[in-house]
Scaffold this active site. Sequence first.
Site, PDB file in Angstrom:
ATOM      1  N   ARG A 217      66.003 109.077  14.586  1.00  0.00           N
ATOM      2  CA  ARG A 217      64.429 108.641  14.266  1.00  0.00           C
ATOM      3  C   ARG A 217      64.385 108.975  12.927  1.00  0.00           C
ATOM      4  O   ARG A 217      63.620 108.336  12.138  1.00  0.00           O
ATOM      5  CB  ARG A 217      63.662 109.478  15.123  1.00  0.00           C
TER       6      ARG A 217
ATOM      7  N   HIS B 247      44.439 102.471  19.494  1.00  0.00           N
ATOM      8  CA  HIS B 247      44.682 102.373  20.970  1.00  0.00           C
ATOM      9  C   HIS B 247      43.821 101.801  22.047  1.00  0.00           C
ATOM     10  O   HIS B 247      42.869 101.927  21.743  1.00  0.00           O
ATOM     11  CB  HIS B 247      44.963 104.114  21.213  1.00  0.00           C
TER      12      HIS B 247
ATOM     13  N   GLY C  54      50.677  90.869  15.515  1.00  0.00           N
ATOM     14  CA  GLY C  54      49.705  91.092  14.532  1.00  0.00           C
ATOM     15  C   GLY C  54      48.524  90.477  14.306  1.00  0.00           C
ATOM     16  O   GLY C  54      47.878  90.521  13.438  1.00  0.00           O
TER      17      GLY C  54
HETATM   18  C1  GRF Z   1      47.103  95.578  21.080  1.00  0.00           C
HETATM   19  O1  GRF Z   1      46.857  95.536  22.467  1.00  0.00           O
HETATM   20  C2  GRF Z   1      46.737  96.882  20.366  1.00  0.00           C
HETATM   21  O2  GRF Z   1      45.773  97.561  20.977  1.00  0.00           O
HETATM   22  C3  GRF Z   1      47.983  97.488  20.437  1.00  0.00           C
HETATM   23  O3  GRF Z   1      48.919  96.451  20.534  1.00  0.00           O
HETATM   24  C4  GRF Z   1      48.684  95.208  21.051  1.00  0.00           C
HETATM   25  C5  GRF Z   1      49.125  94.102  20.177  1.00  0.00           C
HETATM   26  O4  GRF Z   1      48.364  94.329  19.041  1.00  0.00           O
HETATM   27  N1  GRF Z   1      48.272  98.590  19.796  1.00  0.00           N
HETATM   28  P1  GRF Z   1      48.366  93.202  17.707  1.00  0.00           P
HETATM   29  O5  GRF Z   1      47.983  91.719  18.434  1.00  0.00           O
HETATM   30  O6  GRF Z   1      49.989  93.018  17.508  1.00  0.00           O
HETATM   31  O7  GRF Z   1      47.611  93.476  16.493  1.00  0.00           O
END
Ligand code: GRF
Length: 195
Positions: free
Chosen positions: A65, A109, A12
């Site tokens: 899902r 992304h 996060g």
């Molecule tokens: C990051 O590379 C982000 O681009 C992808 O998840 C990875 C970890 O993100 N969506 P975070 O550190 O959990 O915010």
Amino acid sequence: MKRAAILISGGGSNMVRLIESMVGDHPARAVLVGSNDPNAGGLAKAAAMGVGTFAVDHRPFGRDRAGFEAELIRHLDAAQPDLLVLAGFMRILTPDFVRHFEGRMLNIHPSLLPKYPGLHTHARAIEAGDLEAGCTVHEVTADLDAGPILGQARVPVLAGDTPDDLAARVLVQEHRLYPAVLRRFAAGDRTRLDL
Ligand code: GRF
């Protein structure tokens, strides 16, 4: 004041910076952080920042899902979010779920979309010999990683980069881009931001 809910799957780091950004005259506040993984490190960080959290483990649902998403929606709707922010959330969401939040749902992304939707974006950019890479914040629609682009940030791909090297360089830009785009989006401004 807009109410923002954030979904994570791991550490996060984007979520932390988003919560940190929603202060002062920012038009939104973080009201809830959720995860598909009860062990996601980001949940403890959110709680330490005073934001309510929940987890719905997707594993017991198996291929159901709809059942998993119904539980997600139950937790999310209880917080009455105006915005749903995906930040390192690693589950593919069905069109039904997206429709429930359409028009108020963002994702980050780690590629310069439309290049490299899906996974392993950094390895693919290196493999292709790209000279630059980066990240994209987009509105979430039913088509995976294909909603309207709200912002992008670029970094150079350097000789000898491993995917981890590139991921680390891009992550720094994610932490700049996402808060800036969220602030605009929360204010009703959808003009694209290129950092
Ligand atoms: C990051 O590379 C982000 O681009 C992808 O998840 C990875 C970890 O993100 N969506 P975070 O550190 O959990 O915010």
